[in-house]
Design a protein around this motif. Structure first.
Motif, PDB file in Angstrom:
ATOM      1  N   HIS A  38       0.666  -1.172  -0.106  1.00 31.13           N
ATOM      2  CA  HIS A  38       0.037   0.030   0.039  1.00 31.13           C
ATOM      3  C   HIS A  38       0.855   1.199  -0.098  1.00 31.13           C
ATOM      4  O   HIS A  38       1.031   1.998   0.959  1.00 31.13           O
ATOM      5  CB  HIS A  38      -0.905   0.047   1.224  1.00 31.13           C
ATOM      6  N   PRO A  39       1.444   1.505  -1.263  1.00 28.26           N
ATOM      7  CA  PRO A  39       2.350   2.900  -1.375  1.00 28.26           C
ATOM      8  C   PRO A  39       1.583   4.131  -1.426  1.00 28.26           C
ATOM      9  O   PRO A  39       2.354   5.112  -0.972  1.00 28.26           O
ATOM     10  CB  PRO A  39       2.958   2.502  -2.613  1.00 28.26           C
ATOM     11  N   GLY A  40       0.316   4.129  -1.675  1.00 24.24           N
ATOM     12  CA  GLY A  40      -0.298   5.386  -1.598  1.00 24.24           C
ATOM     13  C   GLY A  40      -0.525   6.137  -3.055  1.00 24.24           C
ATOM     14  O   GLY A  40      -1.570   6.377  -3.111  1.00 24.24           O
ATOM     15  N   VAL A  41       0.235   5.878  -4.049  1.00 26.63           N
ATOM     16  CA  VAL A  41       0.094   6.429  -5.476  1.00 26.63           C
ATOM     17  C   VAL A  41       0.134   5.548  -6.331  1.00 26.63           C
ATOM     18  O   VAL A  41       1.024   4.652  -6.398  1.00 26.63           O
ATOM     19  CB  VAL A  41       0.722   7.720  -5.476  1.00 26.63           C
ATOM     20  N   ALA A  42      -0.593   5.585  -7.524  1.00 29.43           N
ATOM     21  CA  ALA A  42      -0.539   4.588  -8.624  1.00 29.43           C
ATOM     22  C   ALA A  42       0.818   4.446  -9.247  1.00 29.43           C
ATOM     23  O   ALA A  42       1.479   3.420  -9.787  1.00 29.43           O
ATOM     24  CB  ALA A  42      -1.342   5.075  -9.845  1.00 29.43           C
ATOM     25  N   LYS A  43       1.713   5.478  -9.357  1.00 30.65           N
ATOM     26  CA  LYS A  43       3.072   5.446  -9.967  1.00 30.65           C
ATOM     27  C   LYS A  43       4.028   4.522  -8.912  1.00 30.65           C
ATOM     28  O   LYS A  43       4.486   3.909  -9.565  1.00 30.65           O
ATOM     29  CB  LYS A  43       3.558   6.845  -9.952  1.00 30.65           C
ATOM     30  N   VAL A  44       3.856   4.578  -7.979  1.00 30.41           N
ATOM     31  CA  VAL A  44       4.542   3.635  -6.916  1.00 30.41           C
ATOM     32  C   VAL A  44       3.772   2.314  -7.133  1.00 30.41           C
ATOM     33  O   VAL A  44       4.920   1.295  -7.063  1.00 30.41           O
ATOM     34  CB  VAL A  44       4.537   4.226  -5.337  1.00 30.41           C
ATOM     35  N   ILE A  45       2.883   2.080  -7.366  1.00 27.07           N
ATOM     36  CA  ILE A  45       2.202   0.629  -7.465  1.00 27.07           C
ATOM     37  C   ILE A  45       2.888   0.255  -8.773  1.00 27.07           C
ATOM     38  O   ILE A  45       3.475  -1.031  -8.896  1.00 27.07           O
ATOM     39  CB  ILE A  45       0.823   0.721  -7.249  1.00 27.07           C
ATOM     40  N   VAL A  46       2.984   1.068  -9.814  1.00 25.27           N
ATOM     41  CA  VAL A  46       3.534   0.366 -11.197  1.00 25.27           C
ATOM     42  C   VAL A  46       5.048   0.098 -10.764  1.00 25.27           C
ATOM     43  O   VAL A  46       5.589  -0.700 -11.345  1.00 25.27           O
ATOM     44  CB  VAL A  46       3.618   1.605 -12.238  1.00 25.27           C
TER      45      VAL A  46
END
Length: 65
Positions: A38-46
């Motif tokens: 659960h990193p918080g933002v979509a760019k980090v998930i990618v």
């Protein structure tokens, strides 16, 4: 760590950190069917999917949060 550098950091360091953490417990990523992040933002998930070598979309539940 809340800057635009977070995805780059995750891509460069997350796999190694994950492997080290699991190794310290005598485990490997192959033993797990999925990962929860659960990193918080979509760019980090990618970036996490890229760094961990998992299929894009594997963290879709995290995207929904």
């Amino acid at each position: 760590m809340c800057s635009g550098r977070t995805p780059d950091f995750a891509t460069r360091h997350m796999a190694e950190a994950t492997e080290a953490a699991l190794a310290s417990m005598g485990r490997t990523r192959d033993e797990f069917d999925c990962m929860l992040c659960h990193p918080g933002v979509a760019k980090v998930i990618v970036a996490l999917e890229t760094a961990l070598g998992i299929e894009q979309g594997a963290l879709d539940l995290e995207r929904e949060v």
